[in-house]
Design an enzyme around this catalytic site. Sequence first.
Site, short mmCIF file in Angstrom:
data_model
loop_
_atom_site.label_atom_id
_atom_site.label_comp_id
_atom_site.label_asym_id
_atom_site.label_seq_id
_atom_site.Cartn_x
_atom_site.Cartn_y
_atom_site.Cartn_z
N LYS A 124 0.82 -1.21 0.00
CA LYS A 124 0.00 0.00 0.00
C LYS A 124 0.85 1.26 0.00
O LYS A 124 1.86 1.33 0.69
CB LYS A 124 -0.89 0.03 1.25
CG LYS A 124 -1.82 -1.14 1.33
CD LYS A 124 -3.22 -0.77 0.96
CE LYS A 124 -4.05 -2.05 0.99
NZ LYS A 124 -5.36 -1.87 0.41
N GLU A 501 -20.27 -16.17 -2.04
CA GLU A 501 -20.37 -14.76 -2.43
C GLU A 501 -20.58 -14.51 -3.93
O GLU A 501 -20.11 -13.49 -4.46
CB GLU A 501 -19.13 -13.97 -1.95
CG GLU A 501 -18.88 -14.09 -0.46
CD GLU A 501 -17.62 -13.35 0.02
OE1 GLU A 501 -17.20 -12.38 -0.63
OE2 GLU A 501 -17.07 -13.75 1.07
N HIS A 711 -2.92 -15.89 -4.32
CA HIS A 711 -2.60 -14.87 -5.32
C HIS A 711 -2.00 -15.47 -6.58
O HIS A 711 -1.74 -14.77 -7.53
CB HIS A 711 -1.67 -13.82 -4.73
CG HIS A 711 -2.29 -13.09 -3.59
ND1 HIS A 711 -2.14 -13.50 -2.28
CD2 HIS A 711 -3.10 -12.01 -3.55
CE1 HIS A 711 -2.82 -12.69 -1.50
NE2 HIS A 711 -3.42 -11.79 -2.24
N1 GLN Z 1 -14.74 -12.67 2.34
C1 GLN Z 1 -13.94 -12.02 1.36
C2 GLN Z 1 -13.62 -13.00 0.23
O1 GLN Z 1 -13.43 -14.14 0.50
C3 GLN Z 1 -12.66 -11.46 1.93
C4 GLN Z 1 -11.85 -10.74 0.90
C5 GLN Z 1 -10.61 -10.04 1.41
O2 GLN Z 1 -10.01 -10.43 2.36
N2 GLN Z 1 -10.19 -9.02 0.78
O3 GLN Z 1 -13.53 -12.65 -0.91
#
Ligand code: GLN
Length: 777
Positions: A124, A501, A711
Amino acid sequence: MTTSPVFPSGTILGYPRIGPRRQLKKAVESFWAGTISAAELEDTAAALRQATRNRLVALGLGADDSSIPGSFSFYDQVLDALCTVGAVPARYASLVGADGCIDLAGYFTLARGEGENLPLEMTKWFDSNYHYLVPEIGPETVFSLSSDRIVREFAEAKAAGYLTRPVIVGPVTFLLLSKASDEAPAGFSPLDRLDDLLPVYAALLQRLAEAGAEWVQLDEPALVSESIDAPRAEAVAALGWAYDTLGRLATRPAIFVAAPYGSLDDALPVLAGTPVDAIGLDLVRGALPLDAPGLAGKTLVAGVIDGHNIWRGDLAGALDKAERLAELSPRVTVSTSTSLLHVPHDVNDESALGDELPGWLAFADQKVGQVATLARGLSEGRAAIAAELAAASVALEARRNAPGVRDGAVRARAAALTADDFSRGDYQARLVAQDAALGLPLLPTTTIGSFPQTGDIRRARARHLTGALSAGDYRDLMEAEIARVVALQEEIGLDVLVHGEPERNDMVQYFAEQLDGFQVTENGWVQSYGSRCTRPSILWGDVSRPRPITVDWSTYTQGLTAKPVKGMLTGPVTILAWSFVRDDQPLGDTARQVALALRDEIADLEAAGIGLVQVDEPALRELLPLKKKDHADYLDWSVGSFRLATAGVADATQIHTHLCYSEFGVVIDAIRNLDADVTSIEAVRSRMEVVADIEAGGFDHGIGPGVYDIHSPRVPSVAEITELLDRALESIPERQVWVNPDCGLKTRGYAETVESLHNMVTATRAVRARIGANAPA
Ligand code: GLN
Ligand code: ZN
């Protein structure tokens, strides 16, 4: 040089680079995909730069007075500086061509990695949501002028009739933001190489002067931050030495040193004592400086227009500050406090903000207009800009009194809070109740929340947005996706399930869209890193929750499985960090309102039978102030708002949180104070170093140090995961340990996700069996 040229009366420290329609993002990604050539990418970038110059002149900056900053970047300004000075890490030596230069493809390779070679680390940029690439400097690093891009861009502008001001990260900040290379011996500090770096900056300044540049801007924000590793005295001394050296050069443009993001404090008198010509002060974050010897001889660049937020603000107040600064030096320039990199292009690009809100806002273009106005006011007197000042005050007054900015019910509720509302009570009692309610095995396995967002999901959302897909059909598609993700998790054998999600475009915007007090923009994109942009929502009014947000999705999911399902929310600090937040009250007050809305959501989830709720706070570290004196207050309200959101639940309800950065040690006390029953954190990139911090910090709640890096698409082997788990178990008692990936899986593909999670469960089962076998009878 003897007398410096006159600095323009108004300027900005930098302008957004992505283009009003994210043209640069699209061109860069097309280049990566191989669908356009380097020459085509260069053409798009040149056209964007020309459009920017035209636009800035139309908005009131001068075409020929060095007021237009040459702040373009294809990816990141720290990477630009790295390529300019040739500080390429040893593993990428082959990127440097026979001519000693790094081409565009090489530039992107440093940012994105290649094969086994890892990219530069990203982190950041001060307390913003922008990320820069971290240079790796060691005793072996060779500095030499390796890119003349900055000179070429200046010449390009000049040929088009503009005298611009080249901008580059200054040498001291460049080294302070670098990390020691892998080859460096213990105790080495990148700042040790300052004397070797300065000749390259000197050569660059000479080239710029020869090309006709009258001014150059060197950004030194590292000097306002106290969270830089080097001892403060050394950093300040380095600043003095660097600008004594560069200032004495015979052939150079006039030097403007900018210090955005806070006040220079003890570094200011040192800088004032060097031969630099202009000093930029952030008067939004920092206070007006005290007089210092030498200051009267400098042009003082008054950063009075906030470059970091989107409010129109108090124009007369900004002029007051510039006038006060004029008491210290006869030459004062009006400017933004930071680069405008952090704000979208143009409020007039928005068609759905309603009647009132646009008048309260200033995006980059409006801020340039404000700078031009104040510059006129400063030179010609207040009367010359009376109409503009009056219009700004009217807008401010309208905003103050507008419905929704202050909601009596929200305020009464916040005012009535007592200490009890922030406290869940005894952890041991919670542990017993949760064990009984959840019946989880030792080393429970789970994920961080999101599952891969497939093309199908994105297309369905886009079609729902345009109306091509009805709400009912959209819901059916998302439920089918959830059912698939649940079945998959059961098949893999995870212990605590999530819904994945799929319905969320973004972990903050999703909530902003459903809370009162927020407004979402259409084109309000800002660069997050490289080609990645985010579209922060505008938090303009008192926040409340008109209706439940996630409850239906969570109960639908729980209905599909006998395993416990974890509800999934974004925490108050992260919602604030990744939105444009109102500036008319302390952040802590706003955070409480958001926390109360989340508290209601958690109560509804609990009442609907959801036994675990995760409240993500990945931005907790990001908002930590740059000055140590501000830490206590920040930690108080940030931790307090998390506690307020989560403390309303019964003992048996398990609260999780997730943080994603590896500097756990910095905020370990804060994390303990969150009092979440379980905290999952990113740990792989630091090879589980964080567990040492946890051990040292005496942390007795549940903890899930991530056992694989999400990542990259690489699938971790069972052996690797076992080794990391074992390392965690060396430091942390087994009853505390959870097993999970480092972060959400949203950006991953399904193939690697499924394989990785399988390996995670296999490794966990083996370790469990071993622990069981070794347990005392
Ligand atoms: N709950 C979110 C996800 O799994 C957390 C994302 C994050 O830590 N930036 O995408
Ligand atoms: Zn994360």
